[in-house]
Design a protein around this motif. Sequence first.
Motif, PDB file in Angstrom:
ATOM      1  N   SER A 272       0.851  -1.186   0.000  1.00 34.91           N
ATOM      2  CA  SER A 272       0.000   0.000   0.000  1.00 34.91           C
ATOM      3  C   SER A 272       0.889   1.240   0.000  1.00 34.91           C
ATOM      4  O   SER A 272       2.037   1.199   0.442  1.00 34.91           O
ATOM      5  CB  SER A 272      -0.934   0.007   1.215  1.00 34.91           C
ATOM      6  OG  SER A 272      -0.199  -0.040   2.422  1.00 34.91           O
ATOM      7  N   PRO A 273       0.370   2.365  -0.502  1.00 36.60           N
ATOM      8  CA  PRO A 273       1.208   3.552  -0.689  1.00 36.60           C
ATOM      9  C   PRO A 273       1.452   4.345   0.585  1.00 36.60           C
ATOM     10  O   PRO A 273       0.651   4.321   1.522  1.00 36.60           O
ATOM     11  CB  PRO A 273       0.402   4.383  -1.696  1.00 36.60           C
ATOM     12  CG  PRO A 273      -1.013   3.996  -1.437  1.00 36.60           C
ATOM     13  CD  PRO A 273      -0.984   2.537  -1.057  1.00 36.60           C
ATOM     14  N   LEU A 274       2.601   5.049   0.602  1.00 35.97           N
ATOM     15  CA  LEU A 274       2.913   6.045   1.628  1.00 35.97           C
ATOM     16  C   LEU A 274       3.155   7.365   0.901  1.00 35.97           C
ATOM     17  O   LEU A 274       4.208   7.581   0.308  1.00 35.97           O
ATOM     18  CB  LEU A 274       4.152   5.658   2.441  1.00 35.97           C
ATOM     19  CG  LEU A 274       3.978   4.568   3.495  1.00 35.97           C
ATOM     20  CD1 LEU A 274       4.089   3.195   2.844  1.00 35.97           C
ATOM     21  CD2 LEU A 274       5.033   4.708   4.575  1.00 35.97           C
ATOM     22  N   ILE A 275       2.163   8.213   0.920  1.00 38.94           N
ATOM     23  CA  ILE A 275       2.215   9.480   0.189  1.00 38.94           C
ATOM     24  C   ILE A 275       1.900  10.609   1.159  1.00 38.94           C
ATOM     25  O   ILE A 275       0.881  10.586   1.852  1.00 38.94           O
ATOM     26  CB  ILE A 275       1.216   9.484  -0.990  1.00 38.94           C
ATOM     27  CG1 ILE A 275       1.558   8.347  -1.961  1.00 38.94           C
ATOM     28  CG2 ILE A 275       1.234  10.829  -1.697  1.00 38.94           C
ATOM     29  CD1 ILE A 275       0.554   8.186  -3.090  1.00 38.94           C
ATOM     30  N   ALA A 276       2.783  11.584   1.217  1.00 35.73           N
ATOM     31  CA  ALA A 276       2.657  12.665   2.201  1.00 35.73           C
ATOM     32  C   ALA A 276       1.909  13.860   1.632  1.00 35.73           C
ATOM     33  O   ALA A 276       2.117  14.260   0.479  1.00 35.73           O
ATOM     34  CB  ALA A 276       4.047  13.101   2.668  1.00 35.73           C
ATOM     35  N   ASP A 277       1.071  14.448   2.449  1.00 30.30           N
ATOM     36  CA  ASP A 277       0.390  15.691   2.105  1.00 30.30           C
ATOM     37  C   ASP A 277       1.328  16.862   2.407  1.00 30.30           C
ATOM     38  O   ASP A 277       1.872  16.958   3.508  1.00 30.30           O
ATOM     39  CB  ASP A 277      -0.889  15.822   2.927  1.00 30.30           C
ATOM     40  CG  ASP A 277      -1.661  17.089   2.592  1.00 30.30           C
ATOM     41  OD1 ASP A 277      -2.618  17.001   1.813  1.00 30.30           O
ATOM     42  OD2 ASP A 277      -1.299  18.160   3.122  1.00 30.30           O
TER      43      ASP A 277
END
Length: 328
Positions: A272-277
């Motif tokens: 699953s992805p780890l994407i930062a805002d």
Amino acid sequence: MKTALIIGGTGQIGLAAARNLIAAGWSVRLAQRHGARLPEALAKAAEIVALDREEPGAIARAVAGGVDALIDTVAYDEGHARQLLEVEADVGATVVISTGSVCCDEAGRTLDEAAQTGFPRFPVPITEDQPTTAPGPATYSTRKVALEQALLQGARRPVTILRPFAIHGAGSTHPREWFFVKRILDGRRRVPLAYRGESRFHTSATVNIAELIRVVLEAPATRVLNAADPEALSVAEIGRTVAAIYGVELDLVLLDGAPKKRVGATPWSGPSPLIADMSHAEALGYRPVATYQQSVGAACKSAEALAAAGVPFAPYLATMFDYAAEDE
């Protein structure tokens, strides 16, 4: 002229921050336990200060007379937080590097325990309000949480905590890009990638972290901010980007599902992805100075040079080059 003291100043984030602040007109001191040879241009513009932070009073002596900014790139636990709080009266604003891995998902899963409890499933994107794991001495991330909480609860002067994700830049001794660079140097063109190469683990260029440091020092406050690149590339996109730097094409073998006997595992792989805002940083006026494609060449060439010089890399990287298993 504003003055900055950078602890861990000759590491990859410290050097990038020093260059950026000097370009912005700051006077910079680089504090490091072990002496390091600086690039010639930086050696003329910055001062190196010997600092063993575990020696009582060492940081207080380093900031004697006061500094406008104290930037700690290597703070690790609650004890390091106490060291910074002890000198905050002599510091205009403090910036501390933490990590995105402090976050946990709804089930309490973190990256540190992914092998035991399963890979965390985070919202997309991850904001600074994402719950964190419990503080304590058990793991890298629990120690970083203890660092964060001690600073946020105890600071009486502005302190900004930055959470980068997959850091890349010149000078790293744990360069994730080595996964592709070594294969290219070894003449390997077929590269297996788990999860069909679609995993996304947001990258953080040191030049972008350095720019965010400069921006937050222009508007000191106590807060937590994500620090990541403008786009979260997939592993396959990262591989093609690195290959383009060396002028080669890779035959990416896109494997369904998880790695088998570590075949297909990469430093960015996960189900699953780890994407930062980055919206909070952008609201302060921060704008990235480089994309991953523009900045990663420095990390690749640095890794190549360090490997040629015999500098040891993080042990986990060595587990990702079982060519015999791949060829099976």
